[in-house]
Write a protein that holds these residues in place. Sequence first.
Motif, mmCIF file in Angstrom:
data_model
loop_
_atom_site.group_PDB
_atom_site.id
_atom_site.type_symbol
_atom_site.label_atom_id
_atom_site.label_comp_id
_atom_site.label_asym_id
_atom_site.label_seq_id
_atom_site.Cartn_x
_atom_site.Cartn_y
_atom_site.Cartn_z
ATOM 1 N N ALA A 1 14.393 0.873 9.319
ATOM 2 C CA ALA A 1 13.132 0.096 9.771
ATOM 3 C C ALA A 1 11.954 1.224 9.171
ATOM 4 O O ALA A 1 12.074 2.402 9.081
ATOM 5 C CB ALA A 1 13.103 -0.145 10.936
ATOM 6 N N VAL A 2 10.922 0.631 8.506
ATOM 7 C CA VAL A 2 9.761 1.380 8.213
ATOM 8 C C VAL A 2 8.566 1.104 9.118
ATOM 9 O O VAL A 2 8.112 0.066 9.222
ATOM 10 C CB VAL A 2 9.456 0.937 6.694
ATOM 11 N N THR A 3 7.805 2.129 9.612
ATOM 12 C CA THR A 3 6.929 2.137 10.329
ATOM 13 C C THR A 3 5.708 2.792 9.749
ATOM 14 O O THR A 3 6.066 3.960 9.175
ATOM 15 C CB THR A 3 7.409 2.898 11.729
ATOM 16 N N LEU A 4 4.617 2.148 9.985
ATOM 17 C CA LEU A 4 3.384 2.994 9.408
ATOM 18 C C LEU A 4 2.506 3.394 10.467
ATOM 19 O O LEU A 4 2.551 2.578 11.642
ATOM 20 C CB LEU A 4 2.708 1.893 8.471
ATOM 21 N N SER A 5 1.934 4.437 10.322
ATOM 22 C CA SER A 5 1.075 5.180 11.415
ATOM 23 C C SER A 5 -0.255 5.591 10.861
ATOM 24 O O SER A 5 -0.110 6.880 10.364
ATOM 25 C CB SER A 5 1.768 5.985 12.177
ATOM 26 N N GLY B 1 -3.545 10.816 7.889
ATOM 27 C CA GLY B 1 -4.984 10.477 8.325
ATOM 28 C C GLY B 1 -5.464 9.349 7.549
ATOM 29 O O GLY B 1 -4.651 8.743 6.785
ATOM 30 N N GLU B 2 -6.763 8.965 7.768
ATOM 31 C CA GLU B 2 -7.157 7.667 6.753
ATOM 32 C C GLU B 2 -7.557 8.220 5.579
ATOM 33 O O GLU B 2 -8.670 8.562 5.493
ATOM 34 C CB GLU B 2 -8.275 6.908 7.730
ATOM 35 N N ASP B 3 -6.623 8.173 4.582
ATOM 36 C CA ASP B 3 -6.822 8.892 3.169
ATOM 37 C C ASP B 3 -6.810 7.869 2.085
ATOM 38 O O ASP B 3 -6.017 6.996 2.097
ATOM 39 C CB ASP B 3 -5.725 9.655 3.185
ATOM 40 N N ALA B 4 -7.986 7.482 1.628
ATOM 41 C CA ALA B 4 -8.239 6.404 0.807
ATOM 42 C C ALA B 4 -7.012 6.304 -0.509
ATOM 43 O O ALA B 4 -7.094 5.398 -1.144
ATOM 44 C CB ALA B 4 -9.614 6.425 0.100
ATOM 45 N N TYR B 5 -6.470 7.523 -0.748
ATOM 46 C CA TYR B 5 -5.735 7.454 -1.769
ATOM 47 C C TYR B 5 -4.474 6.523 -1.842
ATOM 48 O O TYR B 5 -4.198 6.072 -2.551
ATOM 49 C CB TYR B 5 -5.039 9.075 -2.015
ATOM 50 N N TYR B 6 -4.253 6.354 -0.311
ATOM 51 C CA TYR B 6 -3.119 5.537 -0.151
ATOM 52 C C TYR B 6 -4.041 4.088 -0.138
ATOM 53 O O TYR B 6 -3.971 3.455 1.017
ATOM 54 C CB TYR B 6 -2.334 5.787 0.909
ATOM 55 N N ASP B 7 -4.141 3.470 -1.203
ATOM 56 C CA ASP B 7 -4.553 1.966 -1.269
ATOM 57 C C ASP B 7 -3.455 0.998 -1.002
ATOM 58 O O ASP B 7 -2.155 1.620 -0.989
ATOM 59 C CB ASP B 7 -5.616 1.888 -2.496
ATOM 60 N N ASP B 8 -3.751 -0.164 -1.164
ATOM 61 C CA ASP B 8 -2.615 -1.048 -0.779
ATOM 62 C C ASP B 8 -1.540 -0.933 -1.753
ATOM 63 O O ASP B 8 -0.358 -1.275 -1.731
ATOM 64 C CB ASP B 8 -3.019 -2.584 -0.584
ATOM 65 N N SER B 9 -1.930 -0.701 -3.164
ATOM 66 C CA SER B 9 -0.813 -1.054 -4.159
ATOM 67 C C SER B 9 -0.015 0.309 -4.207
ATOM 68 O O SER B 9 1.435 0.038 -4.236
ATOM 69 C CB SER B 9 -1.512 -1.101 -5.597
ATOM 70 N N ARG B 10 -0.566 1.573 -3.900
ATOM 71 C CA ARG B 10 0.387 2.591 -3.861
ATOM 72 C C ARG B 10 1.408 2.526 -2.701
ATOM 73 O O ARG B 10 2.421 2.677 -2.869
ATOM 74 C CB ARG B 10 -0.579 3.865 -3.619
ATOM 75 N N LEU B 11 0.781 2.039 -1.562
ATOM 76 C CA LEU B 11 1.538 1.887 -0.209
ATOM 77 C C LEU B 11 2.393 0.926 -0.130
ATOM 78 O O LEU B 11 3.848 1.227 0.176
ATOM 79 C CB LEU B 11 0.671 1.803 0.966
ATOM 80 N N CYS B 12 2.260 -0.270 -0.608
ATOM 81 C CA CYS B 12 3.145 -1.106 -0.834
ATOM 82 C C CYS B 12 4.155 -0.874 -1.938
ATOM 83 O O CYS B 12 5.685 -1.055 -1.370
ATOM 84 C CB CYS B 12 2.445 -2.535 -1.690
ATOM 85 N N ALA C 1 5.375 -6.288 1.996
ATOM 86 C CA ALA C 1 5.943 -5.239 0.992
ATOM 87 C C ALA C 1 7.225 -4.840 2.022
ATOM 88 O O ALA C 1 8.052 -4.183 1.467
ATOM 89 C CB ALA C 1 5.048 -4.080 0.750
ATOM 90 N N GLY C 2 7.276 -5.054 3.323
ATOM 91 C CA GLY C 2 8.371 -4.664 3.840
ATOM 92 C C GLY C 2 8.340 -3.891 5.190
ATOM 93 O O GLY C 2 9.273 -3.525 5.800
ATOM 94 N N ALA C 3 6.988 -3.489 5.681
ATOM 95 C CA ALA C 3 6.905 -2.666 6.845
ATOM 96 C C ALA C 3 7.016 -3.424 7.895
ATOM 97 O O ALA C 3 6.800 -4.710 8.162
ATOM 98 C CB ALA C 3 5.393 -2.214 6.791
ATOM 99 N N ASP C 4 7.976 -2.721 8.824
ATOM 100 C CA ASP C 4 8.407 -3.484 10.026
ATOM 101 C C ASP C 4 7.476 -3.118 11.313
ATOM 102 O O ASP C 4 7.298 -4.108 12.204
ATOM 103 C CB ASP C 4 9.807 -2.857 10.642
#
Length: 349
Positions: free
Chosen positions: A136-140, A111-122, A155-158
């Motif tokens: 391959a890393v896919t984000l959804s 879901g659109e969860d603000a916990y996963y900000d850019d620095s955590r996700l990267c 950061a590497g997401a494909d």
Amino acid sequence: MTTDTSLIDSIRTRRDIDAVQLHTLLEQADEHLVAALRCAAQEQAVAVYGHDIYVRGLIEISNICRNNCYYCGIRRDNRKVQRYRLDKETILACCRTGYELGFRTFVLQGGEDAYYDDSRLCDIVGSIKHHHPDCAVTLSLGERSRESYRLLREAGADRYLLRHETADDSHYRQLHPDELSPVHRKECLFNLKELGYQVGAGFMVGSPHQTVDHLMSDIRFLQELQPDMIGIGPFLSHSDTPFHDQPDGDSDRCLRMLAILRLLFPKVLLPATTALGTADPLGREKGILYGGNVLMPNLSPMAVRKKYMLYDNKICTGDEAAECRACLSKRMEMIGYRIVVDRGDVKKI
Ligand code: 5AD
Ligand code: FES
């Protein structure tokens, strides 16, 4: 009576369809016409991908969502959901298990969860790529700013999956509250493409208020976007959403739509989705036979499986990743296909 299948040839050779043809293919009961459509789509998929089936390991990282889509089981206002999010170590452990099972693509969905900000996700994306450079890393993870998409790409997401849900603005507003904008959604998709992601769009078949004209708009939008992947599945109602008493989408209609998309987009990655497998016990097999070439089994930890219920009766919520992997291999063998150990990029030539 003989069936006139010339419209299928016309769609295949022109790589285009008009509203009348779409109407005929979706609404006509003639089983010979449907069989001809299935054969043409299957032939096209086999010509490009052979009998290879690509798999993506789906990791459902969070069911916390700021959005309130009327169809979705994990919408913000559903108080019955036990919310969870996975930390980095848990996500990495899922990838490790997945790698051993032969997955070379991991999809982080949530879901659109603000916990996963850019620095955590990267950090998470970078770690996955560090441990599994051949994957391959896919984000959804829904709608984010262009800058965020840029940082994640760096950061590497494909790849990025973001279903457009419906290309028709007024239909979009019938499926979502006012705070969500169809224009912004499409903007996100074009941003992602521009940033060099392989992009997946898509929609539900049989969502409330959907008409054939809406599906025609979906096709026109996809022709404009030219995504690498198109994810479609039947709408399935969830009992704790505003659409709880809406009828489920028809899985046969979804199969026809898959076949049409295969004829229009010969090389596109086309998953036989979990929703299709939920609507029909043989839905995923049929999805492949109607032109699909991708499966997305679940790699999420067992403890959270039942908490990521986008719709009622979702399949595979009680099965270990290894069980699903073995089950799918067998199912694919039964219909003459094989799951391959491969990143599964879109074929460009
Ligand atoms: N039925 C079928 N598909 C659904 N999705 C969300 N809710 C439902 C539902 N009730 C789909 C949406 C979303 C994707 C992750 O799951 O299209 O983009
Ligand atoms: Fe989050 Fe639908 S409520 S994706």
